[in-house]
Design a protein around this motif. Structure first.
Motif, short mmCIF file in Angstrom:
data_model
loop_
_atom_site.label_atom_id
_atom_site.label_comp_id
_atom_site.label_asym_id
_atom_site.label_seq_id
_atom_site.Cartn_x
_atom_site.Cartn_y
_atom_site.Cartn_z
N ARG A 42 0.84 -1.17 -0.22
CA ARG A 42 0.11 -0.04 -0.12
C ARG A 42 0.88 1.24 0.04
O ARG A 42 1.88 1.27 0.51
CB ARG A 42 -0.89 -0.10 1.26
N THR A 75 -4.00 6.13 -0.21
CA THR A 75 -5.50 5.16 0.52
C THR A 75 -5.58 5.83 1.71
O THR A 75 -4.88 6.12 2.53
CB THR A 75 -4.91 3.58 0.41
N ILE A 95 -11.47 2.82 -1.52
CA ILE A 95 -9.89 2.66 -1.88
C ILE A 95 -9.73 3.19 -3.51
O ILE A 95 -10.49 2.59 -4.09
CB ILE A 95 -9.23 1.32 -1.74
N ASN A 136 -4.97 1.74 -6.56
CA ASN A 136 -4.41 1.51 -5.27
C ASN A 136 -4.66 -0.29 -5.32
O ASN A 136 -5.40 -0.88 -5.82
CB ASN A 136 -5.02 2.05 -4.11
#
Ligand code: MN
Length: 287
Positions: free
Chosen positions: A13, A18, A91, A95
């Motif tokens: 991530r 995010t 999200i 991502n």
């Protein structure tokens, strides 16, 4: 093992892009569980059990079932931080896991003895839970808003060529909570906010949501759940602002595109924030 537990979560991530929570290992260990409905590339449900300061996680394409005849394929995925427990939202595209996330069920779980006593599974320790997880045969009891009763997660031993070795089956055990047929699509609402998946995916300040914000909240009894909902409400406004600011400032390339995007999103965010304040404090005059 647990010091490394969130490395994969972290690696996958970009936290400037995010709204998901950071990879923080908790020192206190509780026994909550959460099921999140996740409309990503493919719709699935994420089943998570709190243990050792993280959420042990499985992605369940068809979702859990209360029918013991259903054996739900469950892909073991990376441990998630405990603060993911009440993560609901969107999200952004590009991502990992891009799409909408709904808190579909929450509650507590209890590991059950591997061997029944007088024909019944009885509560056991975290030590035995860790051993059962390692062995690939975890029995547990759920006390949730939608899922209740005894379950097993059983690891499938490399049967298929090309299998990643992360395949388990989530199975409802026979007890008073079992049902004959279970239609998970019947339950398309968040247990935190009462929103449907479409409402989460769309404008979070939509008229539909505003018209029934108390629908799912009045029934909340457990104090830890009430806390989670309160935290969710308070965090949401701050997160929206933070994400907008990070998107505007964080990207090295495509600055024009990003600022155009956040300029477009701004009026909606401000309106939603005002609505949330009104909901949190009914005496406040609307802006
Ligand atoms: Mn997922």
């Amino acid at each position: 093992m647990s010091a490394m537990a969130l490395e994969e979560y972290q690696r996958k991530r970009r936290f400037d892009a995010t709204p998901e929570p950071p990879a923080k290992l908790e020192t206190k260990s509780g026994h909550r569980f959460v099921v999140q409905k996740h409309r990503a590339t493919r719709l699935h449900y994420d089943f998570r059990l709190e243990l050792d300061g993280v959420l042990k996680s499985w992605a369940v394409p068809k979702g859990p079932s209360l029918d013991p005849a259903d054996k739900r394929l469950s892909m073991e995925v990376e441990d998630h931080p405990v603060s993911y427990f009440d993560f609901e939202g969107n999200i952004p595209a590009d991502n990992y896991g891009a799409g909408s996330v709904m808190v579909w069920d929450v509650g507590t779980w209890q590991p059950l003895s591997a061997v029944p006593v007088d024909g019944k599974y009885v509560a056991t320790t975290d030590d035995e839970a860790r051993a059962m997880l390692k062995k690939g045969d975890l029995k547990f009891r759920l006390k949730g808003k939608r899922l209740n009763g005894d379950f097993a997660l059983i690891k499938i031993r490399g049967r298929r060529p090309g299998s990643k070795g992360n395949e388990w089956l989530l199975i409802k055990k026979h007890d008073e909570h079992e049902v004959d047929e279970y239609d998970i699509d019947h339950y398309d609402s968040s247990v935190l906010t009462n929103r449907s998946m479409d409402e989460i995916a769309g404008d979070e300040g939509s008229a539909e949501w505003r018209s029934r914000p108390s629908g799912g909240r009045g029934k909340v009894k457990a104090p830890w759940l009430a806390d989670a909902i309160k935290k969710f409400d308070q965090k949401k406004a701050a997160e929206k602002k933070a994400v907008g600011a990070e998107q505007a400032a964080g990207k090295k390339t495509g600055a024009k595109k990003t600022s155009a995007k956040s300029a477009k999103a701004k009026p909606t965010d401000i309106r939603a924030t005002a609505e949330e304040k009104k909901t949190l404090n009914p005496r406040r005059k609307s802006a």
